[in-house]
Scaffold this motif. Structure first.
Motif, PDB file in Angstrom:
ATOM      1  N   GLN A   1      -3.816   5.784  11.773  1.00 51.17           N
ATOM      2  CA  GLN A   1      -3.991   4.415  11.320  1.00 51.17           C
ATOM      3  C   GLN A   1      -5.417   4.219  10.834  1.00 51.17           C
ATOM      4  O   GLN A   1      -6.295   5.043  11.093  1.00 51.17           O
ATOM      5  N   ALA A   2      -5.626   3.119  10.113  1.00 50.97           N
ATOM      6  CA  ALA A   2      -6.961   2.781   9.629  1.00 50.97           C
ATOM      7  C   ALA A   2      -7.596   1.769  10.569  1.00 50.97           C
ATOM      8  O   ALA A   2      -6.905   0.905  11.130  1.00 50.97           O
ATOM      9  N   ILE A   3      -8.902   1.834  10.740  1.00 51.25           N
ATOM     10  CA  ILE A   3      -9.557   0.956  11.701  1.00 51.25           C
ATOM     11  C   ILE A   3      -9.652  -0.484  11.229  1.00 51.25           C
ATOM     12  O   ILE A   3      -9.965  -1.372  12.022  1.00 51.25           O
ATOM     13  N   ASP A   4      -9.385  -0.751   9.942  1.00 51.07           N
ATOM     14  CA  ASP A   4      -9.450  -2.142   9.486  1.00 51.07           C
ATOM     15  C   ASP A   4      -8.155  -2.898   9.729  1.00 51.07           C
ATOM     16  O   ASP A   4      -8.152  -4.123   9.809  1.00 51.07           O
TER      17      ASP A   4
ATOM     18  N   THR B   1       0.828  -1.203   0.000  1.00 45.13           N
ATOM     19  CA  THR B   1       0.000   0.000   0.000  1.00 45.13           C
ATOM     20  C   THR B   1       0.862   1.251   0.000  1.00 45.13           C
ATOM     21  O   THR B   1       0.626   2.189  -0.772  1.00 45.13           O
ATOM     22  N   SER B   2       1.859   1.284   0.869  1.00 44.21           N
ATOM     23  CA  SER B   2       2.727   2.468   0.939  1.00 44.21           C
ATOM     24  C   SER B   2       3.516   2.650  -0.347  1.00 44.21           C
ATOM     25  O   SER B   2       3.770   3.781  -0.777  1.00 44.21           O
ATOM     26  N   TYR B   3       3.885   1.540  -0.993  1.00 42.41           N
ATOM     27  CA  TYR B   3       4.581   1.650  -2.289  1.00 42.41           C
ATOM     28  C   TYR B   3       3.684   2.304  -3.324  1.00 42.41           C
ATOM     29  O   TYR B   3       4.097   3.231  -4.036  1.00 42.41           O
TER      30      TYR B   3
ATOM     31  N   ALA C   1      -0.843   1.502  11.884  1.00 44.06           N
ATOM     32  CA  ALA C   1      -0.141   2.794  11.940  1.00 44.06           C
ATOM     33  C   ALA C   1       1.191   2.732  11.191  1.00 44.06           C
ATOM     34  O   ALA C   1       2.125   3.457  11.522  1.00 44.06           O
ATOM     35  N   GLN C   2       1.275   1.896  10.157  1.00 48.87           N
ATOM     36  CA  GLN C   2       2.528   1.717   9.424  1.00 48.87           C
ATOM     37  C   GLN C   2       2.584   2.460   8.102  1.00 48.87           C
ATOM     38  O   GLN C   2       3.674   2.831   7.643  1.00 48.87           O
ATOM     39  N   VAL C   3       1.435   2.681   7.472  1.00 44.60           N
ATOM     40  CA  VAL C   3       1.449   3.199   6.103  1.00 44.60           C
ATOM     41  C   VAL C   3       2.060   4.599   6.027  1.00 44.60           C
ATOM     42  O   VAL C   3       2.892   4.867   5.162  1.00 44.60           O
ATOM     43  N   GLY C   4       1.652   5.511   6.907  1.00 43.69           N
ATOM     44  CA  GLY C   4       2.210   6.865   6.872  1.00 43.69           C
ATOM     45  C   GLY C   4       3.718   6.891   6.971  1.00 43.69           C
ATOM     46  O   GLY C   4       4.408   7.454   6.104  1.00 43.69           O
TER      47      GLY C   4
END
Length: 302
Positions: free
Chosen positions: A118-121, A96-98, A125-128
């Motif tokens: 972070q997203a609730i699914d 996703t981050s890529y 808290a890693q993508v940002g």
């Protein structure tokens, strides 16, 4: 800013996951990720403080995720980009981050990338932070408020253990915002009427339902016919949302979706907690003392 359409975790049923261990998004109601709304409010405040600046919504998902961009437009965002391609499906945080980072590179000339913590699914808290790392940008996490942006740097109040701190970060910077930050403003009626038919091309196969309030005298939703839609989008190009595939952002297919996701779900189980027995206690000293002894013996407390 980064935003995500997520399944409403308050309505998770037995069909919530696929056999492959990924989220079955088609079976769940979809909402705007709550902390991304907090981030949107910070972005809109910066726009108001700096005339001439713009706010764009970047999201990844199936065509229906275009609804997230519309909800941003209804609140004051200026544009949006939807990353939608079957090759993006099944992405973990790395993939996703890529994808998001490649899209941001294509957008270019970005001073601040802001999104929810972070997203609730997934609650990772890693993508940002991963987006910041892939773009080689500074990052500030757990942000409570963006206090100012001037002289090439952002001043940000963030939450830490035991209190808050104020930090400065040179631009460009990636910021992730807590759910305890200011809530997002409501949708603006004039903007709803302006953007209610904004769609990405794939959505036009099944046009979105007009937002609440866009109805005729009888109360039914007003939706233009196929010919009327064609004329509408020709006359108002701002109603066509940006839609990008893996090829459009020059992405590596081996780093997208399931192919680029080293995280694999082994199994999914539905767990229902049930009490084996119940006890009725009075307020007497003997009952309270007995309960405390039992909790100590079972090592539930102490």
């Amino acid at each position: 800013m980064l935003a995500k359409q997520v399944p409403d975790t308050r309505n998770v049923g037995k069909d919530a996951m696929t056999a492959e261990g990924t989220v079955n998004r088609a079976a769940l109601p979809a909402i705007f990720n709550p902390e991304d709304l907090n981030a949107l409010e910070q972005a809109l405040r910066l726009k108001e403080q700096h005339p001439g600046s713009t706010v764009g919504i970047l999201t990844m998902g199936p065509p229906r995720a275009g609804e997230i961009i519309r909800q941003g437009l209804y609140r004051g965002a200026d544009t949006g980009w939807l990353l939608t391609d079957r090759l993006f499906a099944g992405a973990d945080t790395l993939a996703t981050s890529y994808a998001l980072a490649t899209a941001i590179k294509k957008i270019g000339d970005v001073d601040i990338v802001i999104g929810g913590r972070q997203a609730i699914d997934g609650d990772t808290a890693q993508v940002g932070p991963q987006v910041a790392q892939k773009l080689g940008l500074n990052q500030v996490t757990y942000a409570e408020e963006v206090l100012s942006v001037e002289d090439g740097k952002a001043t940000i109040k963030r939450v830490i253990d035991g209190g808050v701190e104020t930090v400065e970060a040179p631009l460009p910077v990636v910021i992730t915002v807590n759910g305890s930050a200011a809530p997002c403003r409501p949708q603006n009626a004039k903007l709803v009427m302006k953007y209610k038919y904004a769609t990405c091309p794939l959505e036009r196969v099944a046009p979105p339902t007009a937002p609440e309030g866009a109805s005729n005298a009888a109360g039914s939703v007003v939706s233009p016919s196929g010919d009327e839609r064609g004329a509408l989008y020709a006359e108002r190009p701002y109603l066509t949302l940006n839609q990008w595939s893996v090829a459009d952002v020059n992405g590596d297919v081996n780093q997208c979706g399931l192919a680029g996701s080293p995280t694999k779900v082994k199994a999914i189980k539905n767990i229902v907690f049930q009490a084996k027995e119940s006890k009725t206690l009075t307020a007497s000293d003997a009952d309270v003392e007995g309960m405390i002894k039992e909790l100590l013996e079972e090592k539930i407390i102490g």
